[in-house]
Scaffold this active site. Structure first.
Site, mmCIF file in Angstrom:
data_model
loop_
_atom_site.group_PDB
_atom_site.id
_atom_site.type_symbol
_atom_site.label_atom_id
_atom_site.label_comp_id
_atom_site.label_asym_id
_atom_site.label_seq_id
_atom_site.Cartn_x
_atom_site.Cartn_y
_atom_site.Cartn_z
ATOM 1 N N CYS A 1 -8.340 28.686 -7.334
ATOM 2 C CA CYS A 1 -8.918 29.670 -8.246
ATOM 3 C C CYS A 1 -7.857 30.616 -8.787
ATOM 4 O O CYS A 1 -6.668 30.345 -8.730
ATOM 5 C CB CYS A 1 -9.995 30.460 -7.504
ATOM 6 S SG CYS A 1 -9.483 31.014 -5.873
ATOM 7 N N ARG B 1 -13.425 30.962 -9.534
ATOM 8 C CA ARG B 1 -13.462 29.939 -8.500
ATOM 9 C C ARG B 1 -13.529 28.521 -9.068
ATOM 10 O O ARG B 1 -14.310 28.237 -9.969
ATOM 11 C CB ARG B 1 -14.686 30.156 -7.605
ATOM 12 C CG ARG B 1 -14.869 29.091 -6.525
ATOM 13 C CD ARG B 1 -16.214 29.245 -5.839
ATOM 14 N NE ARG B 1 -16.427 28.209 -4.846
ATOM 15 C CZ ARG B 1 -17.615 27.855 -4.373
ATOM 16 N NH1 ARG B 1 -18.698 28.464 -4.802
ATOM 17 N NH2 ARG B 1 -17.725 26.891 -3.481
ATOM 18 N N LEU B 2 -12.669 27.643 -8.515
ATOM 19 C CA LEU B 2 -12.760 26.201 -8.709
ATOM 20 C C LEU B 2 -13.167 25.606 -7.372
ATOM 21 O O LEU B 2 -12.384 25.593 -6.423
ATOM 22 C CB LEU B 2 -11.418 25.615 -9.171
ATOM 23 C CG LEU B 2 -11.320 24.089 -9.222
ATOM 24 C CD1 LEU B 2 -12.274 23.531 -10.267
ATOM 25 C CD2 LEU B 2 -9.890 23.649 -9.520
ATOM 26 N N ILE C 1 -13.914 23.053 -4.473
ATOM 27 C CA ILE C 1 -13.359 21.767 -4.054
ATOM 28 C C ILE C 1 -14.235 21.130 -2.975
ATOM 29 O O ILE C 1 -14.480 19.936 -2.987
ATOM 30 C CB ILE C 1 -11.916 21.925 -3.526
ATOM 31 C CG1 ILE C 1 -11.031 22.544 -4.613
ATOM 32 C CG2 ILE C 1 -11.339 20.602 -3.062
ATOM 33 C CD1 ILE C 1 -10.888 21.718 -5.862
ATOM 34 N N ASN D 1 -6.727 32.718 -3.461
ATOM 35 C CA ASN D 1 -6.401 31.535 -4.251
ATOM 36 C C ASN D 1 -5.620 30.582 -3.364
ATOM 37 O O ASN D 1 -4.541 30.928 -2.882
ATOM 38 C CB ASN D 1 -5.554 31.929 -5.472
ATOM 39 C CG ASN D 1 -5.005 30.722 -6.214
ATOM 40 O OD1 ASN D 1 -5.591 29.655 -6.196
ATOM 41 N ND2 ASN D 1 -3.870 30.899 -6.874
ATOM 42 N N GLU E 1 -5.638 27.141 -0.346
ATOM 43 C CA GLU E 1 -6.329 26.429 0.717
ATOM 44 C C GLU E 1 -5.603 26.642 2.035
ATOM 45 O O GLU E 1 -4.373 26.592 2.097
ATOM 46 C CB GLU E 1 -6.400 24.927 0.422
ATOM 47 C CG GLU E 1 -7.271 24.569 -0.758
ATOM 48 C CD GLU E 1 -7.527 23.077 -0.861
ATOM 49 O OE1 GLU E 1 -7.104 22.348 0.057
ATOM 50 O OE2 GLU E 1 -8.151 22.656 -1.833
ATOM 51 N N ASP F 1 -12.881 28.391 4.332
ATOM 52 C CA ASP F 1 -11.590 28.858 4.821
ATOM 53 C C ASP F 1 -11.359 30.308 4.416
ATOM 54 O O ASP F 1 -10.605 31.035 5.067
ATOM 55 C CB ASP F 1 -10.451 27.964 4.334
ATOM 56 C CG ASP F 1 -10.344 27.860 2.817
ATOM 57 O OD1 ASP F 1 -11.340 28.160 2.127
ATOM 58 O OD2 ASP F 1 -9.272 27.466 2.326
#
Length: 624
Positions: free
Chosen positions: A13, A60-61, A63, A86, A88, A109
């Site tokens: 994101c 937000r993207l 996943i 932003n 992972e 997460d």
């Protein structure tokens, strides 16, 4: 080994924040504008959080776990800490098992970061395996904590002036606030011309900084006092004493572990496959780990001398992948180029390559792609590793008088004019042998005299990292550290992030797992020979001889030809526009362009394209 983790939520994101503006309505409007400027980074969701003189923003993207359980900004269970994130954290489940006293409300997460910070404070950073840039607001202490991952995979820009502090994943988002100046950072122009980029903490925009990799900031939200500290540094591990077999076994173990961590996804994923050693090793590991065929993608060109398609086909067949070969012509590239240039957040000389690949992959409904980025830097794949070793062995030359060395360099340039001769001349002019300065010259695009000729303002000394202790058994490790902290972080990773996120595509880079990086940097040259010998021996069951012994090409477009033909009008328009800007000597800019058109051996496309990009970026973003 499994491919999926059902029900968990990871996101890529963009993050934003403003601290210091007293009017909350005005502050929120500006953060909304910043969010809107980054819709491409996070088309799935967005949000704001405000308290006192602070507003945080997020795009937000999604996943994994495509529900709204991990909506951001995210506030902790006790309502005291709020996060925008932003990236992972690949090992968040393992960390979560250590946080039994926290009441989780999501499977993300993101919430693990909040809980880890509440338990361990700043030391939580040492727990994280991943790529990240995040900010956590402590309501009780009225403090903001901002951190960036070890290798600088995810960006974090900030602006601190008078009574205002802004941060964002992109420079364009900061500019969208209308609180930052749209002025060129004159002190960094010479650095950009020399290296086709600017190194952290500087950027090409006045007063906007890039938080360095492996650093964090703490901001007092009342006084706006900032403290910055480094929490991780490459190459600080003790050297390892291993046999060749032990080194190979450990390399394979760490690489496979890094790949497996990055195969977590609830959306379609694939891999770049050039048919080189790095991407072939990556696809081989993915095929071994995954329980379904891998989607692989290769970009090939009409110009056969630039095509690696035959090698990619061989690896795809060996690993039984669903292979996609995407052919590009100059006309295709011309069609894409305006959008690729428009997607550049901070200029460099290499971005459109990644934009076109990302576009092609996204067109096949892929949201996550794994890349072999970092393999060359870790395992001595670039020619610069061999050059640095040779130069190190010749450092006795610097015991000769400087005038004599200068004469030697000038004579070479006259006898054999070339870019290599120009670099040798500049090396021989150094007062003393310094590893980092030697490396910097080896990585230069334009030489010092060329930069001085082009600029109508004083040239500032180019970027130079602190020199590392010269150890003849660890020349490759020293070169790796220089490559990681310069070209990798500030060209390749920056381009990878901005160009992939322009398509809402997440790129994961297993070679930059910090455990693998730390291990590789701890090995002497004899265990990690030039040409990626250690990687090849570690994964030889996945690397046929035809791949190992093929010519190294790298992923490049036929720019030399295109700039003189299909892209001529675009290039000339931007070169002429740049020449008219007050920072440049018009005649010298046009002279360099003409040298390129006349096939001068000292001016190839990589000396011209960064100038085209610079002008286009300045004009597109209203940078004065």
């Amino acid at each position: 080994m499994g491919q999926y983790l059902e029900g968990f939520n990871l996101v890529m994101c963009g993050i934003n924040g403003i601290i210091g503006l007293k009017d909350p309505a005005n502050r929120e409007l500006k953060v909304q504008a910043m969010n809107h400027a980054m819709l491409h980074r996070g088309p799935d969701d967005g949000g704001l959080y405000s308290d006192r003189n602070l507003t945080l923003g997020h795009r937000r993207l999604a996943i994994i776990d495509l529900s709204n359980h991990a909506h951001q900004p995210m506030t902790s269970a006790d309502q005291n800490h709020t996060l925008v994130f932003n990236g992972e954290i690949y090992n968040f489940q393992e960390i979560k098992n250590e946080l039994k006293d926290y009441t989780f409300s999501s499977q993300s997460d993101s919430e693990v970061i909040l809980a880890a910070y509440q338990k361990w404070g700043i030391k939580c950073l040492e727990k994280f395996n991943g790529m990240f840039a995040f900010a956590i607001y402590d309501k009780t202490l009225n403090k903001l904590f901002i951190a960036r991952d070890r290798l600088g995979i995810k960006p974090l820009y900030y602006y601190h002036h008078n009574n205002t502090f802004l941060f964002s994943s992109e420079i364009r988002s900061l500019l969208a606030s209308d609180l930052t100046p749209r002025k060129i950072n004159q002190s960094c122009l010479s650095e950009y011309l020399s290296f086709q980029t600017v190194h952290a903490p500087n950027t090409l925009v006045q007063d906007i900084s890039l938080l360095e990799a492996g650093h964090y900031l703490e901001l007092n939200c009342e006084s706006l006092e900032v403290q910055k500290k480094q929490w991780w540094q490459a190459g600080t591990e003790a050297p390892l004493d291993l046999s060749a077999q032990e080194a190979q076994e450990k390399t394979k173990e760490l690489f496979y572990s890094a790949v497996e961590r990055r195969l977590v996804s609830d959306v379609p994923f694939g891999a770049f496959l050039s048919g080189g050693i790095d991407s072939s090793a990556l696809v081989g590991a993915m095929a071994d780990i995954s329980n379904k065929p891998i989607e692989t993608f290769n970009i090939s060109f009409a110009e056969e001398e630039f095509s690696e398609a035959m090698y990619a086909r061989e690896i795809a067949k060996l690993n039984k992948t669903n292979h996609h070969e995407i052919k590009l012509s100059p006309d295709d590239f011309l069609k894409y180029l305006p959008d690729a240039l428009q997607a550049i957040d901070h200029p460099s000389g290499d971005g459109p390559n990644t934009w076109v690949v990302s576009q092609a992959i996204k067109d096949h409904c892929i949201t996550v792609a794994l890349s072999g980025l970092g393999g060359d830097e870790l395992f001595a794949g670039y020619a610069i590793f061999e050059r640095m070793q040779k130069i190190q062995n010749l450092k006795i030359l610097w015991s000769l008088p400087t005038p004599l060395r200068s004469l030697m360099g000038s004579s070479l340039c006259k006898l054999k004019p070339s870019i290599a001769s120009q670099k040798i001349r500049e090396l021989l002019k150094l007062q003393n042998f310094n590893f980092s300065d030697v490396h910097a010259i080896s990585r230069k695009v334009l030489m010092t005299h060329q930069v001085e000729n082009l600029l109508a303002i004083p040239r500032i000394r180019e970027h130079s990292k602190n020199d590392f202790i010269s150890d003849k058994d660890f020349i490759h490790a020293q070169t790796s550290m220089q490559e990681i902290s310069t070209y990798l972080q500030h060209v390749l990773l920056r381009d990878c992030d901005q160009m992939s996120m322009a398509h809402s595509l997440e790129i994961r880079v297993p070679f930059l797992d910090h455990n693998l990086v730390e291990f590789a940097l701890s090995l002497p040259d004899q265990l990690k020979p030039y040409g990626k010998g250690l990687l090849v021996e570690s994964l030889k069951h996945k690397l046929p001889e035809s791949i190992v012994n093929r010519p190294k090409m790298g992923f490049v477009f036929p720019w030399q030809d295109w700039l003189k033909n299909q892209l001529f009008s675009l290039a000339e328009k931007n070169i002429k526009s740049l020449a008219q800007k007050s920072y440049f000597h018009q005649n010298e800019v046009l002279k360099l362009w003409q040298q390129f058109l006349n096939n001068d051996p000292t001016v190839n496309y990589s000396r011209i394209w960064p100038l085209v990009v610079l002008n286009h970026w300045m004009d597109s973003n209203g940078i004065d």
